[in-house]
Write a protein that holds these residues in place. Structure first.
Motif, PDB file in Angstrom:
ATOM      1  N   VAL A  11       0.577  -1.492   0.123  1.00 11.59           N
ATOM      2  CA  VAL A  11       0.247   0.029  -0.093  1.00 11.59           C
ATOM      3  C   VAL A  11       0.845   1.366   0.258  1.00 11.59           C
ATOM      4  O   VAL A  11       1.209   1.610   0.659  1.00 11.59           O
ATOM      5  N   PHE A  12       0.941   2.028  -0.654  1.00 11.90           N
ATOM      6  CA  PHE A  12       2.259   3.431  -1.097  1.00 11.90           C
ATOM      7  C   PHE A  12       0.624   4.004  -1.253  1.00 11.90           C
ATOM      8  O   PHE A  12      -0.603   4.437  -1.320  1.00 11.90           O
ATOM      9  N   GLY A  13       0.957   5.340  -0.277  1.00 12.92           N
ATOM     10  CA  GLY A  13       0.156   6.736   0.166  1.00 12.92           C
ATOM     11  C   GLY A  13      -0.406   6.868   1.601  1.00 12.92           C
ATOM     12  O   GLY A  13      -0.964   7.694   1.788  1.00 12.92           O
ATOM     13  N   LEU A  14       0.065   6.143   2.691  1.00 15.19           N
ATOM     14  CA  LEU A  14      -0.010   5.868   3.734  1.00 15.19           C
ATOM     15  C   LEU A  14       0.278   7.208   4.674  1.00 15.19           C
ATOM     16  O   LEU A  14       1.475   7.581   4.860  1.00 15.19           O
ATOM     17  N   ALA A  15      -0.255   8.444   4.742  1.00 19.90           N
ATOM     18  CA  ALA A  15      -0.183   9.899   5.052  1.00 19.90           C
ATOM     19  C   ALA A  15       0.058   9.434   6.347  1.00 19.90           C
ATOM     20  O   ALA A  15       0.590   9.929   8.264  1.00 19.90           O
ATOM     21  N   ASN A  16      -1.666   9.267   7.648  1.00 20.27           N
ATOM     22  CA  ASN A  16      -1.924   9.359   8.805  1.00 20.27           C
ATOM     23  C   ASN A  16      -2.905   8.289   9.042  1.00 20.27           C
ATOM     24  O   ASN A  16      -3.503   7.986   7.453  1.00 20.27           O
ATOM     25  N   LYS A  17      -3.820   8.425  10.079  1.00 20.09           N
ATOM     26  CA  LYS A  17      -4.968   7.731  10.371  1.00 20.09           C
ATOM     27  C   LYS A  17      -6.514   8.226   9.704  1.00 20.09           C
ATOM     28  O   LYS A  17      -7.614   7.111   9.163  1.00 20.09           O
ATOM     29  N   ARG A  18      -6.070   9.574   8.784  1.00 21.06           N
ATOM     30  CA  ARG A  18      -6.976   9.356   8.241  1.00 21.06           C
ATOM     31  C   ARG A  18      -6.897   9.690   6.927  1.00 21.06           C
ATOM     32  O   ARG A  18      -8.282   9.444   6.378  1.00 21.06           O
ATOM     33  N   SER A  19      -5.784   8.929   6.484  1.00 21.75           N
ATOM     34  CA  SER A  19      -5.880   8.544   4.825  1.00 21.75           C
ATOM     35  C   SER A  19      -6.801   7.014   4.297  1.00 21.75           C
ATOM     36  O   SER A  19      -6.944   6.579   5.100  1.00 21.75           O
ATOM     37  N   ILE A  20      -7.398   7.167   3.501  1.00 19.01           N
ATOM     38  CA  ILE A  20      -7.529   6.154   2.636  1.00 19.01           C
ATOM     39  C   ILE A  20      -6.588   5.462   2.648  1.00 19.01           C
ATOM     40  O   ILE A  20      -7.628   3.968   2.778  1.00 19.01           O
ATOM     41  N   ALA A  21      -5.821   5.681   2.801  1.00 19.50           N
ATOM     42  CA  ALA A  21      -4.841   4.369   2.472  1.00 19.50           C
ATOM     43  C   ALA A  21      -4.583   3.247   3.776  1.00 19.50           C
ATOM     44  O   ALA A  21      -5.079   1.978   3.621  1.00 19.50           O
ATOM     45  N   TRP A  22      -5.065   4.115   4.796  1.00 20.44           N
ATOM     46  CA  TRP A  22      -4.638   3.429   6.056  1.00 20.44           C
ATOM     47  C   TRP A  22      -6.420   2.548   6.202  1.00 20.44           C
ATOM     48  O   TRP A  22      -6.517   1.814   7.076  1.00 20.44           O
ATOM     49  N   GLY A  23      -7.667   2.749   5.858  1.00 21.13           N
ATOM     50  CA  GLY A  23      -8.386   2.545   5.456  1.00 21.13           C
ATOM     51  C   GLY A  23      -8.590   1.106   5.079  1.00 21.13           C
ATOM     52  O   GLY A  23      -8.936  -0.097   5.149  1.00 21.13           O
ATOM     53  N   ILE A  24      -8.025   1.328   3.409  1.00 22.72           N
ATOM     54  CA  ILE A  24      -7.508   0.133   3.062  1.00 22.72           C
ATOM     55  C   ILE A  24      -7.054  -1.172   3.353  1.00 22.72           C
ATOM     56  O   ILE A  24      -7.284  -2.326   3.226  1.00 22.72           O
ATOM     57  N   ALA A  25      -5.311  -0.223   4.283  1.00 26.55           N
ATOM     58  CA  ALA A  25      -4.667  -1.061   4.783  1.00 26.55           C
ATOM     59  C   ALA A  25      -5.216  -1.815   6.047  1.00 26.55           C
ATOM     60  O   ALA A  25      -4.894  -3.240   5.541  1.00 26.55           O
ATOM     61  N   GLN A  26      -6.015  -1.288   6.290  1.00 27.57           N
ATOM     62  CA  GLN A  26      -6.535  -2.062   7.510  1.00 27.57           C
ATOM     63  C   GLN A  26      -7.865  -3.440   7.115  1.00 27.57           C
ATOM     64  O   GLN A  26      -8.563  -4.308   7.835  1.00 27.57           O
ATOM     65  N   LYS A  27      -8.827  -3.306   6.066  1.00 32.81           N
ATOM     66  CA  LYS A  27      -9.495  -3.982   5.550  1.00 32.81           C
ATOM     67  C   LYS A  27      -9.028  -4.880   5.320  1.00 32.81           C
ATOM     68  O   LYS A  27      -9.057  -6.447   4.860  1.00 32.81           O
ATOM     69  N   LEU A  28      -7.460  -4.721   4.150  1.00 34.69           N
ATOM     70  CA  LEU A  28      -6.911  -5.604   3.311  1.00 34.69           C
ATOM     71  C   LEU A  28      -6.067  -7.313   4.636  1.00 34.69           C
ATOM     72  O   LEU A  28      -6.309  -8.256   5.164  1.00 34.69           O
ATOM     73  N   SER A  29      -5.894  -5.910   5.904  1.00 36.34           N
ATOM     74  CA  SER A  29      -5.045  -6.822   6.768  1.00 36.34           C
ATOM     75  C   SER A  29      -6.426  -7.497   7.457  1.00 36.34           C
ATOM     76  O   SER A  29      -6.020  -9.131   7.806  1.00 36.34           O
ATOM     77  N   LEU A 220     -13.364   3.526   5.679  1.00 39.35           N
ATOM     78  CA  LEU A 220     -13.380   1.924   5.890  1.00 39.35           C
ATOM     79  C   LEU A 220     -14.002   1.287   5.053  1.00 39.35           C
ATOM     80  O   LEU A 220     -13.992   0.320   4.480  1.00 39.35           O
ATOM     81  N   GLU A 221     -15.280   2.042   4.339  1.00 40.81           N
ATOM     82  CA  GLU A 221     -15.894   1.782   2.995  1.00 40.81           C
ATOM     83  C   GLU A 221     -14.978   1.837   1.967  1.00 40.81           C
ATOM     84  O   GLU A 221     -15.778   0.461   1.146  1.00 40.81           O
ATOM     85  N   VAL A 222     -14.357   2.957   1.626  1.00 49.12           N
ATOM     86  CA  VAL A 222     -13.284   2.672   0.691  1.00 49.12           C
ATOM     87  C   VAL A 222     -12.520   1.119   0.748  1.00 49.12           C
ATOM     88  O   VAL A 222     -12.478   0.884   0.124  1.00 49.12           O
TER      89      VAL A 222
END
Length: 253
Positions: A11-29, A220-222
């Motif tokens: 996952v590329f593009g994580l900036a902070n806990k509000r990042s869409i990348a973080w929501g995606i990372a959580q769901k993939l994990s 998280l919906e994303v």
């Protein structure tokens, strides 16, 4: 229940806990994938490492996607660490001086916006392709401003249109190897990038008023949509732009 056990997701593009990348990372994990989270620079390293610590089997890597040597280096590290990549998520976008309207966009600002927001997807896909087997997935994030004019979105809308075109061409290029390339067009979310858009709250309000679900989406919906598009359940989907915006894009007035 989507099962991504045995899959390696970068996952590329994580900036902070509000990042869409973080929501995606959580769901993939959550679905069982092994995660590699890539952050841009040392300034973002601590936050990336703290967030990654909350997910099992997750490592962090530094990569500035505007530097070819960084991309080469991080994929050598990923190859050494995992031997393969099954899922690549590109959640990256940047436009300098976004407050300038398109008419007054400087040549260098145009170049940077397209380099970071569009070319980086192409560069990452090219680097990842040798490590990706049949059935692998590449996913990027776009916005409805690629199709319609949104106040103050300016040159980023032009860049996102280029990104969506790149998705279609990359889907064609990689289709022979059965690697899928898709994009999620997420509704407006209060991310770090959104702070650069003047009067962003007016867009949030418009979605609440006009979208069929009368609300905005969250990360998280994303992430749920990303989890689906990254899985074998989406094996027949490529080159598509999937909206996750509470239906806002279907409305007129």
């Amino acid at each position: 229940m989507i099962d991504l056990k045995g899959k390696v997701a970068v996952v590329f593009g994580l900036a902070n806990k509000r990042s869409i990348a973080w929501g995606i990372a959580q769901k993939l994990s959550e679905a069982g994938a092994t995660l590699a989270i890539c952050y841009q620079n040392e300034r973002l390293q601590r936050e990336a490492e703290e967030l990654a610590a909350d997910l099992p089997n997750t490592k962090t890597f530094r990569c500035d996607v505007s530097i070819d040597a960084d991309i080469d280096s991080v994929f050598e590290q990923l190859k050494s660490a995992y031997g393969k990549i099954d899922i690549l998520v590109h959640s990256i976008g940047f436009a300098p001086n976004i407050k300038n309207n398109v008419l007054n966009t400087a040549r260098e600002d145009f170049r940077i916006a397209h380099d970071i927001s569009v070319y980086s997807l192409i560069a990452l896909a090219r680097a990842a392709e040798p490590l990706m087997a049949e059935g692998s997935s590449i996913l990027t994030l776009t916005y409805y401003g690629a199709e319609k004019v949104f106040p103050n979105y300016n040159i980023m809308g032009v860049a996102k249109a280029g990104l969506e075109a790149a998705v279609r061409y990359l889907a064609s290029d990689l289709g022979a190897k059965k690697i899928r390339v898709n994009a999620i067009s997420a509704g407006p979310i209060k991310t770090l990038a959104a702070r650069g858009i003047s009067d962003f709250t007016s867009i949030l309000t418009a979605v609440e008023q006009r979208a069929p679900l009368h609300r905005n989406v969250d990360q998280l919906e994303v992430g749920n949509a990303a989890m689906f598009l990254s899985s074998d359940l989406a094996s027949g989907i490529t080159g598509e732009i999937t909206f996750v915006d509470c239906g806002f894009n279907v409305t007129g007035l």
